[in-house]
Every structure is written in structure tokens, then in C-alpha cells.
Scaffold this active site. Structure first.
Site, PDB file in Angstrom:
ATOM      1  N   HIS A   1      46.223  41.549  -5.490  1.00  0.00           N
ATOM      2  CA  HIS A   1      45.581  40.265  -5.305  1.00  0.00           C
ATOM      3  C   HIS A   1      46.019  39.175  -6.295  1.00  0.00           C
ATOM      4  O   HIS A   1      45.395  38.096  -6.313  1.00  0.00           O
ATOM      5  CB  HIS A   1      44.062  40.463  -5.428  1.00  0.00           C
ATOM      6  CG  HIS A   1      43.636  40.846  -6.835  1.00  0.00           C
ATOM      7  ND1 HIS A   1      42.672  40.130  -7.516  1.00  0.00           N
ATOM      8  CD2 HIS A   1      44.044  41.799  -7.696  1.00  0.00           C
ATOM      9  CE1 HIS A   1      42.483  40.645  -8.712  1.00  0.00           C
ATOM     10  NE2 HIS A   1      43.290  41.663  -8.855  1.00  0.00           N
TER      11      HIS A   1
ATOM     12  N   GLU B   1      46.682  42.161 -14.923  1.00  0.00           N
ATOM     13  CA  GLU B   1      45.255  41.975 -15.227  1.00  0.00           C
ATOM     14  C   GLU B   1      44.838  42.987 -16.306  1.00  0.00           C
ATOM     15  O   GLU B   1      45.271  44.145 -16.305  1.00  0.00           O
ATOM     16  CB  GLU B   1      44.406  42.119 -13.947  1.00  0.00           C
ATOM     17  CG  GLU B   1      43.020  41.530 -14.171  1.00  0.00           C
ATOM     18  CD  GLU B   1      42.255  41.200 -12.889  1.00  0.00           C
ATOM     19  OE1 GLU B   1      42.686  41.575 -11.797  1.00  0.00           O
ATOM     20  OE2 GLU B   1      41.196  40.549 -13.024  1.00  0.00           O
TER      21      GLU B   1
ATOM     22  N   TYR C   1      35.100  46.681  -2.369  1.00  0.00           N
ATOM     23  CA  TYR C   1      36.267  46.241  -3.137  1.00  0.00           C
ATOM     24  C   TYR C   1      37.111  45.280  -2.299  1.00  0.00           C
ATOM     25  O   TYR C   1      37.505  44.204  -2.745  1.00  0.00           O
ATOM     26  CB  TYR C   1      37.082  47.486  -3.514  1.00  0.00           C
ATOM     27  CG  TYR C   1      38.128  47.261  -4.564  1.00  0.00           C
ATOM     28  CD1 TYR C   1      37.864  47.541  -5.898  1.00  0.00           C
ATOM     29  CD2 TYR C   1      39.390  46.779  -4.243  1.00  0.00           C
ATOM     30  CE1 TYR C   1      38.820  47.345  -6.867  1.00  0.00           C
ATOM     31  CE2 TYR C   1      40.351  46.577  -5.203  1.00  0.00           C
ATOM     32  CZ  TYR C   1      40.061  46.864  -6.512  1.00  0.00           C
ATOM     33  OH  TYR C   1      41.013  46.659  -7.482  1.00  0.00           O
TER      34      TYR C   1
END
Ligand code: FEO
Length: 399
Positions: free
Chosen positions: A145, A81, A192
Site C-alpha cells: 500500500h 514502513e 486489514y
């Protein structure tokens, strides 16, 4: 400013005090964030993750204070990411001798972002890499994730680079958990988890069990956002186990949107009923509050009662993005109910009930609908709804 977190291992990240939105506008970051990158100086030199592209110049200047980038042997990219890999192209232009180390799924995501002809090394769970005095162990953590996510463990230092897991969007002057306000820290770690990891809770539980079974000593957990867990580092692992279990908590949220205060008065009456039955609640006016904070409150509640006026044959539009994101987070083990006011058509309660069901909530009691401003008996019905929801939440009645 870089910080030595263990002898020869440096935090070389960036503190982004001004960040207020993340993933576009999907996630609010009201306390900013940090992009944590690490430099390991050993016989071989390794960088673990980088930072978001806008901070590339500051990042490289900081790194050059510690090492000539041409001496870097490995750039370990735990996750593609762009908040962690954004500076990778610029770093690789200077780290001309480096190999990019990625998970097997990272062989898809990292080249997929940058389309560069770098030297890659794909690693899987249990693979090791010697840096000379230290040995690294890799642990794939898919869907914590992203599919590509992996953790890197430094055996000799009992240090776990956990990437996004155990992180927080939390800009502070300090790098370690024992240096900051513990309540703020827990709030940000929870926010979060709720907004990023909740859909993958089953995988969180499994992955933590798998890692604990390895019986690796853990002296420090160094995530890629926020502060590092140095004092009692396993406290955040215990919290993740608790959050991932999603056991219903004996507290409620009354969430409402109102045009002319009729639904607001009903919301307060529902709250009174919950309090009568000894259930603490938060009363949240949807459009006046941060969506991600609302979802964090919802996550913590075993019961969620939602109200809306009817407008244009529907519920009020400020609830729509909350329902949309709530569905995606796939929360479990909640009961709920609906209420609302109307002038002439009155669809909101049925529609809110339908939304609650789509969010995985068991609608435990029939909703309350009031025409125009609620009459005293309608407010009493709202109080009774609050008491009924409380009784079901406490297990005194069935949903
Ligand atoms: Fe999944 Fe912090 O990036």
C-alpha cells in the site's frame, strides 16, 4: 521462537500480542499483530524485512541463534514502513557485509527514514538475485500500500514474500493458516484489506492479474503480518480479487448515534423494514463500537442507512471520525439514506446525507426527520424507508 517454514528458510519475526492500535490510533488491532521477518540460509544469506523497533533486541537475539549477522549478504526491504524496517539500523550495525535491496521507490523511502550510508541495490519487476541454490525474483507492487512496496518470490520454493498484502493483524501461537480458526483469520484479513487497501482496489485487481499472468507456481504466501498461507495459498488471492471488485452485497448496515433513544428507535424501525423485505442488516450504535470494525461492516454492505440526532445544528460528533475515514477509503457501489430526530433546528438528516455523498454513497431515498420522540407514523415512515432501501438494493427500484 523462530520457525523453519521451508528447508533453510526461517520465520524470525515477533508476535506482538499486546498491540491494540496501529498507525498511531488510526487502526485498531484487537487481536494484536506479528511482524514477520524471514531468513534464507543459502550460499548467500538473505534477510527479508525486519520488525518494529521496540522489539529489536529480541529480534536480533533470535537471528543470532541461526546465523552470525556478519555473514548476511542481503537485507531485502520490501517496504520502508517502520513496523518492518524499524530494526534495520540495528541489524545493519551487525550485518556489516550486507547490501540493502529495495525497490526503485524504496531508494527514496528507506534512506528517507534512516539517512544512513548503507550499500543499496535497487531492483525492479523481473529482476533476479541468485543466492546460490535459490533464485529470487522481485515484483514491484506500488500502492499495495505504499509506492515502495515490492514482493520477493523465491523461485525454487514457489514462496512469495508479499509484505503487507495478504496480511492480517492477528497474533496467534501458530504461523500457518491451517493451524488457526478460519473465521477469525478471514475476519482479520478482511479488516486489514478494508482499512488499508480499499483505496487501492483498482491497483490490487491489476497487480493480481499481472502476477497470475506470469503463471508462477505458488506453494506458500508469506506476508509481513499474521499467519502464512500454506494450505490452499491462492484462497487469499481469490478473496482479494473479490474484495477489490467491491460488488454490492445484499445486506445492509443501519448505523446510528442517539442522545435520548429517539434516533435509536428510528434505527430499529429502519431495520424492521429491511428485514420485512428480506435484507439482513447489522444495527450499529456508533459510539459503542470500534471504528475500523464499523468500516469493515460498511464495506460488506450494499446499503448503509445512517441516523443521528441533531445537536448544535449538526450531527452527533461520534459519527465524524467514521465519515472522515470512510471518505478516505473510497468505497464503491453503495446506496444509502439518512434519518434522525431533533428538538428545534433539525439539520442532522441533510448533513448526514451530504456526508454519505462525500463517502461515495448514492442517497437513494429521502431521509426521515422526527421531532422529539418519533410518533407511530414516523416510525412507520422509517420502516417504509427500510423497505424502500431494500427494494433498491435488490434492484426492484432505481436509486
Ligand atoms: Fe505498511 Fe505493515 O506496514
Amino acid at each position: 521462537m523462530h520457525t523453519e517454514i521451508k528447508p533453510g528458510i526461517h520465520w524470525i519475526g515477533i508476535v506482538d500480542w499486546g498491540l491494540r492500535h496501529f498507525h498511531g490510533h488510526e487502526l485498531s488491532t484487537n487481536r494484536g499483530s506479528t511482524y514477520n521477518s524471514y531468513l534464507i540460509l543459502d550460499e548467500k544469506i538473505a534477510v527479508v524485512d525486519t520488525v518494529w523497533a521496540p522489539f529489536t533486541d529480541d529480534y536480533l537475539a533470535q537471528l543470532r541463534q541461526l546465523v552470525d549477522p556478519a555473514r548476511i549478504d542481503y537485507v531485502i526491504t520490501n517496504h520502508a514502513e517502520p513496523d518492518h524496517s524499524g530494526a534495520l539500523p540495528a541489524l545493519m550495525r551487525e550485518a556489516v557485509n550486507a547490501t540493502v535491496v529495495v525497490s526503485k521507490k524504496g531508494m527514496d523511502s528507506v534512506p528517507g527514514h534512516y539517512h544512513q550510508d548503507w550499500r543499496f541495490k535497487a531492483v525492479g519487476t523481473g529482476d533476479t538475485l541468485s543466492l546460490g541454490r535459490r533464485e529470487l525474483l522481485f515484483l514491484e507492487a506500488p500502492m499495495l500500500h505504499w509506492p515502495d512496496t515490492m514482493f520477493t518470490y523465491v523461485k525454487n520454493d514457489a514462496l512469495l514474500f508479499s509484505n503487507d498484502a495478504f496480511g492480517q493483524h492477528y497474533a496467534t501461537a501458530f504461523r500457518f493458516n491451517d493451524q488457526v480458526d478460519p473465521l477469525e483469520l478471514e475476519q482479520e484479513a478482511l479488516k486489514y484489506y478494508v482499512n488499508i487497501l480499499t483505496p487501492y482496489s483498482a491497483m490490487v485487481t491489476k497487480k493480481i492479474a499481472e502476477i497470475l499472468a506470469l503463471k508462477l507456481p505458488v506453494d506458500m504466501i508469506a506476508p509481513s503480518h499474521g499467519v502464512l498461507w500454506r494450505q490452499n495459498p491462492l484462497q487469499i488471492v481469490t478473496k482479494y480479487q473479490e474484495w477489490a471488485a467491491q460488488q454490492p452485497q445484499p445486506q445492509a448496515v443501519v448505523l446510528y448515534e442517539s442522545m435520548w433513544h429517539a434516533t435509536r428507535r428510528m434505527a430499529e424501525a429502519v431495520g424492521d423494514g429491511l428485514a420485512d423485505a428480506g435484507v439482513p442488516y447489522k444495527l450499529i450504535y456508533a459510539s459503542a463500537n470500534d471504528r475500523n470494525d464499523i468500516l469493515t461492516d460498511i464495506f460488506q454492505a450494499g446499503a448503509v442507512v445512517v441516523g443521528s440526532s441533531t445537536v448544535n445544528n449538526g450531527f452527533l460528533p461520534s459519527l465524524a471520525p467514521i465519515f472522515s475515514e470512510w471518505k478516505g477509503l473510497r468505497m464503491k457501489n453503495k446506496i444509502g439514506a439518512a434519518f434522525g430526530s431533533y428538538g428545534w433546528s433539525g439539520e442532522s438528516v441533510k448533513l448526514v446525507e451530504a456526508q454519505l455523498k462525500e463517502c461515495g454513497v448514492t442517497v437513494a431515498h429521502p431521509g426521515i426527520l422526527a421531532k422529539w420522540q418519533p410518533k407511530p407514523e414516523e416510525l412507520e415512515a422509517c420502516r417504509a424507508l427500510g423497505r424502500a432501501v431494500a427494494a433498491t438494493l435488490k434492484g426492484e427500484t432505481k436509486a
